[in-house]
Structures are given as structure tokens and as C-alpha cells.
Motif scaffolding. Structure first.
Motif, short mmCIF file in Angstrom:
data_model
loop_
_atom_site.label_atom_id
_atom_site.label_comp_id
_atom_site.label_asym_id
_atom_site.label_seq_id
_atom_site.Cartn_x
_atom_site.Cartn_y
_atom_site.Cartn_z
N ALA A 135 -7.08 11.60 -6.62
CA ALA A 135 -5.98 10.73 -7.00
C ALA A 135 -5.29 10.09 -5.91
O ALA A 135 -4.80 8.95 -5.71
CB ALA A 135 -5.21 11.35 -8.00
N LEU A 136 -4.94 11.07 -5.00
CA LEU A 136 -4.04 10.46 -3.65
C LEU A 136 -4.93 9.57 -2.83
O LEU A 136 -4.70 8.73 -2.37
CB LEU A 136 -3.74 11.78 -2.74
CG LEU A 136 -2.86 11.62 -1.63
CD1 LEU A 136 -1.58 10.94 -2.10
CD2 LEU A 136 -2.33 13.06 -0.97
N LEU A 169 -4.41 5.72 -1.53
CA LEU A 169 -4.65 5.16 -0.16
C LEU A 169 -5.59 3.76 -0.22
O LEU A 169 -5.31 3.03 0.55
CB LEU A 169 -5.46 6.19 0.62
CG LEU A 169 -4.48 7.51 1.24
CD1 LEU A 169 -5.16 8.58 1.73
CD2 LEU A 169 -3.31 6.86 1.70
N LEU A 170 -6.73 3.95 -1.13
CA LEU A 170 -7.70 2.90 -1.11
C LEU A 170 -6.95 1.71 -1.69
O LEU A 170 -7.65 0.46 -1.53
CB LEU A 170 -8.85 3.34 -1.80
CG LEU A 170 -9.57 4.49 -1.32
CD1 LEU A 170 -10.74 4.81 -2.50
CD2 LEU A 170 -10.27 3.96 -0.15
N ALA A 171 -5.68 1.80 -2.39
CA ALA A 171 -5.04 0.42 -2.82
C ALA A 171 -4.87 -0.23 -1.76
O ALA A 171 -4.61 -1.53 -1.84
CB ALA A 171 -3.98 1.00 -3.77
N GLY A 172 -4.39 0.11 -0.51
CA GLY A 172 -4.01 -0.68 0.69
C GLY A 172 -5.27 -1.03 1.54
O GLY A 172 -6.48 -0.64 1.40
N SER A 173 -5.19 -2.00 2.27
CA SER A 173 -6.21 -2.24 3.16
C SER A 173 -6.71 -1.19 4.26
O SER A 173 -5.63 -0.68 4.77
CB SER A 173 -5.86 -3.51 4.14
OG SER A 173 -6.46 -3.64 5.42
N PRO A 174 -7.84 -0.86 4.24
CA PRO A 174 -8.12 0.13 5.07
C PRO A 174 -7.81 -0.08 6.63
O PRO A 174 -7.32 0.84 7.63
CB PRO A 174 -9.57 0.33 5.13
CG PRO A 174 -10.14 -0.98 4.52
CD PRO A 174 -8.98 -1.49 3.68
N MET A 175 -7.81 -1.27 7.02
CA MET A 175 -7.20 -1.71 8.40
C MET A 175 -5.99 -1.40 8.79
O MET A 175 -5.33 -0.92 9.73
CB MET A 175 -7.73 -3.23 8.67
CG MET A 175 -9.14 -3.64 8.37
SD MET A 175 -10.34 -2.69 9.33
CE MET A 175 -10.17 -3.55 10.95
N ALA A 176 -5.07 -1.73 7.38
CA ALA A 176 -3.74 -1.42 7.68
C ALA A 176 -3.23 0.03 7.71
O ALA A 176 -2.37 0.35 8.42
CB ALA A 176 -3.06 -2.45 6.55
N ARG A 183 -6.33 -9.12 6.87
CA ARG A 183 -5.08 -9.65 7.33
C ARG A 183 -4.83 -10.97 6.50
O ARG A 183 -3.97 -11.39 6.20
CB ARG A 183 -4.79 -9.67 8.58
CG ARG A 183 -3.54 -10.38 9.13
CD ARG A 183 -3.29 -10.25 10.73
NE ARG A 183 -2.11 -10.97 11.32
CZ ARG A 183 -1.92 -12.10 11.70
NH1 ARG A 183 -3.21 -12.86 11.73
NH2 ARG A 183 -1.09 -12.52 12.06
N VAL A 184 -5.77 -11.78 6.50
CA VAL A 184 -5.90 -13.04 5.71
C VAL A 184 -5.78 -12.99 4.16
O VAL A 184 -5.15 -13.59 3.41
CB VAL A 184 -7.29 -13.91 6.06
CG1 VAL A 184 -7.20 -15.06 5.48
CG2 VAL A 184 -7.01 -14.16 7.59
N GLU A 185 -6.90 -11.75 3.67
CA GLU A 185 -7.02 -11.50 2.38
C GLU A 185 -5.60 -11.19 1.41
O GLU A 185 -5.30 -11.69 0.69
CB GLU A 185 -7.94 -10.47 2.19
CG GLU A 185 -8.04 -10.21 0.80
CD GLU A 185 -8.43 -11.12 -0.48
OE1 GLU A 185 -8.42 -10.72 -1.44
OE2 GLU A 185 -8.77 -12.43 0.10
N GLY A 186 -4.93 -10.23 2.45
CA GLY A 186 -3.56 -9.72 1.68
C GLY A 186 -2.66 -10.87 1.15
O GLY A 186 -2.11 -10.85 0.07
N PRO A 187 -2.31 -11.73 2.25
CA PRO A 187 -1.11 -12.72 1.83
C PRO A 187 -1.79 -13.65 0.73
O PRO A 187 -1.04 -14.12 0.03
CB PRO A 187 -0.82 -13.68 3.26
CG PRO A 187 -1.05 -12.34 4.27
CD PRO A 187 -2.35 -11.62 3.45
#
Length: 261
Positions: free
Chosen positions: A192-193, A197-204, A243-247
Motif C-alpha cells: 500500500a505504501l 509512491l507510484l502515484a507520483g512520477s518515478p523521475m520526480a 515533467r511535461v506530462e504532470g502539468p
């Protein structure tokens, strides 16, 4: 996939590594350390795996540390370059690793857990560095990391007396992130933890981990601030599609689709 000393499985972007030496409380000898090193080498290289979890087989032990009987028999105990469990000296891994501590984590087992980014522990688990009682020292990073991660006087007491620390105390001290009620619930809690973590960009996530680790190196804040974008994981983030996909996803009011590239 089952090796001689560990079992490896994947669930989507998550790698799960289970130490499978329950007959010796999942203690590790040189062959097991080499096998785990190869597993985490593969994890580091695989672009499709973003988070790893390490745990122990059974409900008694995460890892009881160094296999002292193997050592006492005169066998080769040389550590691999990446350290105990293939993790304690792996300083260039920016992908997050979670320890799912289902039972005792002693000596090298505690050192593996401390080398992970996050620790989930069963309430009945306990931690310790008992090396002084067998004429050894916890030189796989335990003495260094524990002193970094909790208050100095508390670390000194645990280290110098070699006492065991219950999981609830570990949470209070700050080196355990979350508790699971039973050993069987430890891995699901770690998964679950990992999903969080996977909800965020792995690069970030990797860039954040690298900057957090750099902050522990002792450089002054002004120097670190000026150098932030020069570090590899941070440069990779700013060159990535994520970085482009997030915004873009935010503007379009949808969930981002991370590629890790």
C-alpha cells in the motif's frame, strides 16, 4: 522466480524480494549476499520497475543478520561491493526501497532495513545491533545510519548496550514509518505504501531522494541549493517526458500517465 536464497516476484511496477532462509532466521551468508546483489542490480537496471520491497520468509524473522555458524566454520564471508544484502553499500540507487520487517531484524538485518528508504514493521518485530555480544561491529552501515536517523543519545544507548528495540519504539524514535498488526499484514502494508509512491512520477521521486541524500552529506545549504539541478536524478527529471506530462494532466483535469522517461 525463486533463487537459492530468495524469491523474486513483480506486481506491476513493484519488485518484491523475499529472503528464503527461514531455517536460520533468514540470516545471510556470502552466497545469499551475492544472490541479493544480483537481484538489486537487475532492479536498478530495469526501467519498468520503480519500487522494491524486501521482506523475510515466515513470521519470525526479517533477517537475523550475518550467518555466524557459516562464518565460524571458516567459510569466506567477504561482502559484495554493494554491501550486506546487496543494499547497505549501494549508494547510487535512486529508486525507492521499502523494508517490510515481518519479524526480528538484527545485526545486518537491521542494517538492511536502515539502508531502505522506508520501513514498515509488524508490531511484534524488533530491531537491534547485537554485534558487541559476539565480538563484532555493525560495519555494514548500522552504526552510521542509526546515528543519523534518530537522536544521538538514543542511538548511543541502542548501539552500546546492544538491546533490542520493539517496533513501536522504532516508530516513536522515527526509523519505522508504519506498523502492521501481524507479520502477515506487513507485506500488504508495504505494498500500500509502494502504491502511494507510484502515484507520483518515478523521475520526480528519484530526484527527491537524491536531493534528500545529498542534504545528509554535510555541504552547506547555499552550496546544495546552487547545485540542485546538477545532480543526475534531478537532471534526468528536467529532461523527462514526465515533467511535461504532470502539468499537462493537471491542466486537463486528469490523472497523469507516468512513463518514467
Amino acid at each position: 522466480m525463486a533463487g537459492s536464497y530468495c524469491r523474486v516476484e513483480t506486481r506491476g511496477r513493484i519488485l518484491i524480494v523475499t529472503i528464503t532462509r527461514p531455517d536460520v532466521m533468514n540470516a545471510l551468508h556470502r552466497p545469499a549476499n551475492l544472490e541479493l546483489e544480483a537481484v538489486f542490480d537487475g532492479f536498478a537496471r530495469d526501467p519498468d520497475l520503480w519500487v522494491a520491497i524486501i521482506t523475510g520468509a515466515g513470521d519470525r524473522a526479517f533477517c537475523a543478520g550475518n550467518d555466524l555458524k557459516y562464518q565460524a566454520a571458516g567459510n569466506d564471508t567477504t561482502m559484495p561491493p554493494t554491501g550486506f544484502g546487496g543494499l547497505t553499500a549501494r549508494f547510487d540507487l535512486m529508486k525507492p526501497v521499502i523494508a517490510a520487517v515481518n519479524g526480528i531484524a538484527l545485526g545486518g538485518g537491521f542494517e538492511i532495513a536502515l539502508a531502505c528508504d522506508l520501513i514498515v514493521a509488524a508490531r511484534g518485530a524488533n530491531f537491534g545491533l547485537p554485534e558487541p555480544h559476539v565480538g563484532l561491529a555493525a560495519t555494514a552501515g548500522g552504526l552510521l545510519r542509526l546515528a543519523q536517523q534518530i537522536p544521538t543519545k538514543k542511538a548511543a544507548e541502542i548501539i552500546l548496550t546492544a538491546r533490542r528495540v520493539p517496533a513501536a519504539e522504532g516508530e516513536a524514535l522515527g526509523f519505522v514509518n508504519a506498523l502492521a498488526d501481524t507479520p502477515a499484514e506487513t507485506l500488504p502494508a508495504a505494498l500500500a505504501l509502494a502504491d502511494r509512491l507510484l502515484a507520483g512520477s518515478p523521475m520526480a521521486v528519484r530526484a527527491a531522494k537524491e536531493l534528500m541524500l545529498r542534504a545528509q552529506d554535510g555541504d552547506d545549504l547555499a552550496t546544495l541549493y546552487a547545485r540542485q539541478r546538477t545532480y543526475p536524478a534531478v537532471r534526468a527529471l528536467y529532461d523527462s517526458a514526465d515533467r511535461v506530462e504532470g502539468p499537462r494532466a493537471f491542466a486537463e483535469k486528469r490523472k497523469p500517465v507516468w512513463t518514467g522517461r
